[in-house]
Design an enzyme around this catalytic site. Structure first.
Site, short mmCIF file in Angstrom:
data_model
loop_
_atom_site.label_atom_id
_atom_site.label_comp_id
_atom_site.label_asym_id
_atom_site.label_seq_id
_atom_site.Cartn_x
_atom_site.Cartn_y
_atom_site.Cartn_z
N HIS A 84 -2.10 -2.65 -6.96
CA HIS A 84 -2.99 -1.82 -5.27
C HIS A 84 -4.17 -2.44 -5.80
CE1 HIS A 84 -2.87 0.88 -1.94
NE2 HIS A 84 -3.00 0.04 -2.17
N SER A 108 0.97 -1.40 -0.40
CA SER A 108 0.09 0.35 0.16
C SER A 108 0.65 1.00 -0.42
CB SER A 108 -0.93 -0.07 0.98
OG SER A 108 -0.16 0.13 2.35
N GLU A 136 -4.43 0.64 -8.88
CA GLU A 136 -3.04 1.21 -9.70
C GLU A 136 -1.58 -0.16 -9.76
OE1 GLU A 136 -3.19 5.17 -6.18
OE2 GLU A 136 -2.55 3.48 -5.38
N1 3HC Z 1 -17.87 -9.56 -2.06
C1 3HC Z 1 -17.94 -9.08 -3.52
N2 3HC Z 1 -18.83 -8.03 -3.20
C2 3HC Z 1 -18.39 -7.27 -2.40
C3 3HC Z 1 -18.02 -7.20 -1.59
C4 3HC Z 1 -17.37 -8.04 -1.34
N3 3HC Z 1 -16.61 -8.50 0.25
N4 3HC Z 1 -18.21 -6.13 -0.22
C5 3HC Z 1 -19.74 -5.36 -0.78
N5 3HC Z 1 -19.80 -6.29 -1.67
C6 3HC Z 1 -20.30 -5.35 -3.70
C7 3HC Z 1 -22.11 -6.15 -2.78
O1 3HC Z 1 -22.52 -6.96 -3.50
C8 3HC Z 1 -22.59 -4.79 -3.73
O2 3HC Z 1 -22.65 -5.02 -4.96
P1 3HC Z 1 -24.01 -5.61 -5.80
O3 3HC Z 1 -25.74 -5.13 -5.25
O4 3HC Z 1 -24.00 -6.32 -7.28
O5 3HC Z 1 -23.91 -7.12 -5.17
C9 3HC Z 1 -21.80 -3.74 -3.44
O6 3HC Z 1 -20.63 -4.27 -3.20
C10 3HC Z 1 -22.09 -2.68 -2.61
O7 3HC Z 1 -21.72 -3.32 -1.34
P2 3HC Z 1 -23.07 -2.72 -0.72
O8 3HC Z 1 -24.95 -2.70 -0.74
O9 3HC Z 1 -22.75 -4.39 0.83
O10 3HC Z 1 -22.28 -1.93 0.51
P3 3HC Z 1 -22.54 -1.11 0.11
O11 3HC Z 1 -23.58 0.26 -0.78
O12 3HC Z 1 -22.98 0.14 1.67
O13 3HC Z 1 -21.09 -0.46 -0.26
C11 3HC Z 1 -18.53 -0.59 0.24
C12 3HC Z 1 -19.84 -0.65 1.29
C13 3HC Z 1 -18.26 -0.99 -0.83
C14 3HC Z 1 -17.57 -1.21 1.30
C15 3HC Z 1 -19.00 1.00 0.63
O14 3HC Z 1 -18.95 1.56 1.66
C16 3HC Z 1 -17.22 1.91 0.08
O15 3HC Z 1 -17.66 1.77 -1.16
N6 3HC Z 1 -16.73 2.60 0.65
C17 3HC Z 1 -15.69 3.27 0.86
C18 3HC Z 1 -14.10 1.81 0.21
C19 3HC Z 1 -13.02 2.34 0.51
O16 3HC Z 1 -12.71 3.72 -0.10
N7 3HC Z 1 -11.52 1.61 0.28
C20 3HC Z 1 -10.74 1.91 -0.13
C21 3HC Z 1 -9.70 1.62 0.71
S1 3HC Z 1 -8.63 2.46 1.08
C22 3HC Z 1 -7.36 0.67 0.49
O17 3HC Z 1 -7.87 -0.67 0.20
C23 3HC Z 1 -6.16 0.38 0.24
C24 3HC Z 1 -5.21 0.23 1.35
O18 3HC Z 1 -4.09 0.42 1.12
C25 3HC Z 1 -4.92 1.07 2.89
#
Ligand code: 3HC
Length: 278
Positions: free
Chosen positions: A134, A115, A146
């Protein structure tokens, strides 16, 4: 394609899920075969929930799980791609990559899901060239990868990796190596700033998150996002940004350090700035 994924935590399991869902074979590795099997079982349980919610068929879940294999390390020798997702510690990553460098066939591509750490440093002394891939959490839901080019990453390898990302349904952006790359250079200080605002008593944790969700249309606020990422990960990346640049704008808030020392890492431990059912 046969993809060997080292590190079976949230990121490694998610990456295995995505490759398998797109027809590739994913070998999943953890500290032991038993531990990798436990992570595989956890993944199967999360797919069962998706089946129960009608978001996936049982056949698709079974098909996906049939291409995620838990085997001995020797099975990675003829992998087409290795992706390392082990702890964010340069020494740990280097030790693993050096072992794989002698094990894997010449054509195996080495990628890292780091990361924030330097790919150029990671690749030093290896026969296999390296590229960064990434992914973002939760991997199956987040479209971006990325593709990171280190100082010695061949241009053709960057192109190959971009095409691979498109083939697994992701959108790649090419990024030159820099601490935190693009997303974490912006996002992690944002989470840190959320904690600063809380610590200064400007607003409650709930209201900080509501403000950023409703004021900026972010899917979650900075404190919930840090809970999702894990405050240990946030702290580690802040420390990398600071140590690489010595720029005070990257100084981690002391409250994050305290939370990490207390084991309040976020969703994965059941408590961060909010509480969760484990
Ligand atoms: N497997 C498969 N699909 C998943 C899943 C998983 N583990 N988790 C979520 N999804 C899918 C859901 O199924 C849904 O799609 P669908 O309706 O087509 O099935 C979609 O993602 C949205 O999920 P939910 O309806 O359950 O929940 P939300 O609408 O509340 O979304 C979230 C959840 C996608 C986590 C949203 O809140 C979000 O985008 N949050 C921000 C996440 C973010 O910024 N991540 C980056 C973090 S930084 C990082 O990772 C870098 C690292 O190096 C630190």
């Amino acid at each position: 394609m046969k993809v060997a994924i080292f590190g079976a935590g949230t990121m490694g399991s998610g990456i295995a899920q995505v490759f398998s869902a797109n027809g590739h074979t994913a070998l999943l590795y953890a500290t032991s075969v038993e531990s990798a099997q436990r992570h595989k079982d956890k993944l199967a349980a999360s797919l069962s929930k998706r089946v129960a919610k009608g978001k996936m068929t049982q056949e698709a879940a079974d098909d996906l799980m049939s291409r995620i294999l838990v085997e001995e390390v020797a099975a990675a020798a003829d992998a087409d791609l290795v992706i390392e997702c082990v702890a964010e510690n340069m020494a740990v990553k280097k030790e693993l990559l050096q072992r794989l460098d002698t094990l894997c066939k010449e054509e195996t591509v080495f990628a890292t899901n780091t990361s924030s750490l330097s790919i150029t440093e990671m690749a030093k002394g290896l026969m296999h060239p390296m590229v960064g891939m990434h992914f973002f959490n939760p991997v199956p839901a987040m479209k971006l990868v990325e593709v990171i080019s280190g100082a010695n990453t061949p241009t053709e390898l960057v192109e190959w990796t971009k095409n691979l990302c498109v083939g697994i349904g992701k959108t790649p952006v090419v990024v030159n190596e820099a601490p935190g790359f693009v997303v974490n250079k912006i996002l992690i200080p944002y989470c840190n700033e959320g904690v600063c605002v809380l610590q200064e008593g400007v607003a409650s944790a709930e209201d900080i998150d509501i403000a950023m969700q409703l004021g900026c249309n972010h899917p979650m606020g900075p404190l919930h996002l840090g809970d999702l990422i894990g405050w240990d990960v946030v702290l580690n990346i802040m420390d990398v940004l600071y140590n690489e640049t010595h720029d005070p704008k990257y100084r981690a808030n002391v409250l994050i350090r305290k939370m990490v020392r207390a084991g309040k890492l976020g969703i994965k431990t059941g408590e961060g700035f909010f509480t969760y059912n484990k």
